[in-house]
Write a protein that holds these residues in place. Sequence first.
Motif, short mmCIF file in Angstrom:
data_model
loop_
_atom_site.label_atom_id
_atom_site.label_comp_id
_atom_site.label_asym_id
_atom_site.label_seq_id
_atom_site.Cartn_x
_atom_site.Cartn_y
_atom_site.Cartn_z
N HIS A 187 -6.95 -1.96 -4.99
CA HIS A 187 -6.38 -0.69 -4.21
C HIS A 187 -4.93 -1.07 -3.64
O HIS A 187 -4.63 -2.44 -3.15
CB HIS A 187 -7.47 0.13 -3.26
CG HIS A 187 -7.98 -0.83 -2.51
ND1 HIS A 187 -9.04 -0.28 -1.51
CD2 HIS A 187 -7.93 -2.24 -2.20
CE1 HIS A 187 -9.49 -1.24 -0.68
NE2 HIS A 187 -8.89 -2.57 -1.09
N SER A 189 -4.69 -0.37 -0.27
CA SER A 189 -5.24 -0.46 1.21
C SER A 189 -4.85 -1.85 1.81
O SER A 189 -4.46 -1.73 2.96
CB SER A 189 -6.68 -0.11 1.22
OG SER A 189 -6.78 1.27 0.65
N GLN A 192 -2.08 -1.84 4.23
CA GLN A 192 -2.42 -1.33 5.47
C GLN A 192 -2.43 -2.56 6.25
O GLN A 192 -1.99 -2.65 7.45
CB GLN A 192 -3.65 -0.63 5.65
CG GLN A 192 -3.68 0.70 4.89
CD GLN A 192 -5.05 1.56 5.23
OE1 GLN A 192 -5.60 1.46 6.40
NE2 GLN A 192 -5.47 2.29 4.43
N ARG A 213 -8.37 -2.78 -11.96
CA ARG A 213 -9.84 -2.68 -12.12
C ARG A 213 -10.15 -2.96 -13.33
O ARG A 213 -9.91 -2.49 -14.21
CB ARG A 213 -10.24 -1.59 -11.44
CG ARG A 213 -10.09 -1.35 -9.69
CD ARG A 213 -10.74 -0.20 -9.34
NE ARG A 213 -10.40 -0.04 -7.72
CZ ARG A 213 -10.63 1.23 -7.19
NH1 ARG A 213 -11.58 1.86 -7.46
NH2 ARG A 213 -10.18 1.11 -5.95
N GLN A 226 -1.76 3.55 -7.38
CA GLN A 226 -2.00 4.44 -6.27
C GLN A 226 -0.88 4.56 -5.27
O GLN A 226 0.14 3.64 -5.16
CB GLN A 226 -3.21 3.48 -5.27
CG GLN A 226 -4.43 3.63 -6.07
CD GLN A 226 -5.54 3.04 -5.29
OE1 GLN A 226 -5.23 2.24 -4.38
NE2 GLN A 226 -6.64 3.43 -5.62
N GLU A 228 -0.57 4.62 -0.81
CA GLU A 228 -1.34 4.52 0.27
C GLU A 228 -0.47 4.98 1.53
O GLU A 228 0.63 4.85 1.12
CB GLU A 228 -1.70 3.06 0.38
CG GLU A 228 -2.49 3.00 1.66
CD GLU A 228 -4.06 2.79 1.10
OE1 GLU A 228 -3.93 2.92 -0.12
OE2 GLU A 228 -4.93 2.64 1.88
#
Length: 365
Positions: A187, A189, A192, A213, A226, A228
């Motif tokens: 992901h 993330s 972050q 994945r 994605q 974020e």
Amino acid sequence: MADTAADPSAIDLSALESELLNDVAKAMDLGALDAVRVSALGKKGRISELMAKLGAMPADQRKAFGQAVNNVKAAVSEALDQKKATLEVAALAARLANEHSDITLPVRVGPEAQGRIHPVSQVLDECIEIFADMGFKVAEGPDIESDDYNFTKLNIPAEHPARQEHDTFYLKTKPGSNAAPLVLRTHTSPVQIRTMLGQKPPIRIIAPGRVYRCDSDQTHTPMFHQIEGLVIDETTHMGHLKWVLEEMCKAFFEVDTVTMRFRASHFPFTEPSMEIDIDKGALGKPGEWLEIGGCGMVHPNVLRNCGLDPETYQGFAFGMGLDRMAMLKYGIPDLRPFFAGDLKWLRHYGFSILDQPTLGGGLSS
Ligand code: DAH
């Protein structure tokens, strides 16, 4: 037979004249005509050679013969000139006909008009435009990520069940090493974590990118995209989160109102956590909910893992599937052709490179 070498006056000038005039008449182009001119009037041409012999003739014959040769020369010269003028006109007409171009034909399309922007790139440009307008910066991280950033620092320790859900691709470790294997990030993330470790709040970033994945069917591919979002400061709360996502969806779907639902959920890195649903009314199908991502308030453990005191700092985070947003907005039914490199598909679903999405000029046109 008359010996013309010895007695040039014995030559049949009228036969010579008609022979040369005939040669002129037969010449079909300027090159052939010039060859006739050289054969008659050139230095070693037949008329020139007769002229050269005049000096050796008895005086009583010279005048009359000279006159007669001159007459032939004049007739042949005139015929050559006329024929040359005719052939030149014909040659020009032929060139004009050949080199003619039809300026009313449509302009040939250049590469800049033929190339297409992939729907994912288009949707990404649209999202960047929307979030930049709200004061977000674009942050990036690597596709190959450490286990620590992809999981542990995001409050997903080893043995946490959330790890199973991610169908992670692990990279091989060096033989003998007991370091945790690197992963293809599952992901966006971990960006972050990189951002919070790398800069002080206030933080307002989006992080778009590829994620991986081990999964494949009509709506899942082993690689997808994605976007974020992360906001950290001392006062941000869930109301801000809702507002940002609602404004984002209105701008993205280019509608005045959008109905959204924040459904209680669970992500290890947020507390509380929510799933983001939008009512498909924005797409002409009211009453149908569609999940577009997850969000929540950043978990105190995640702040702590990045050296931020949760007593001082708080904020929200969200993650959405870019490919899914492209499918939704542009009515693309299958995810797999996104990554098949099929030109026919790209020409159908792609966007003109001259059509940059802007909030002022329109995101899609
Ligand atoms: N990382 C999550 C996933 O891939 C998506 C996500 C959910 C990101 C909630 C977030 C969040 O930042 O707050 O499934």
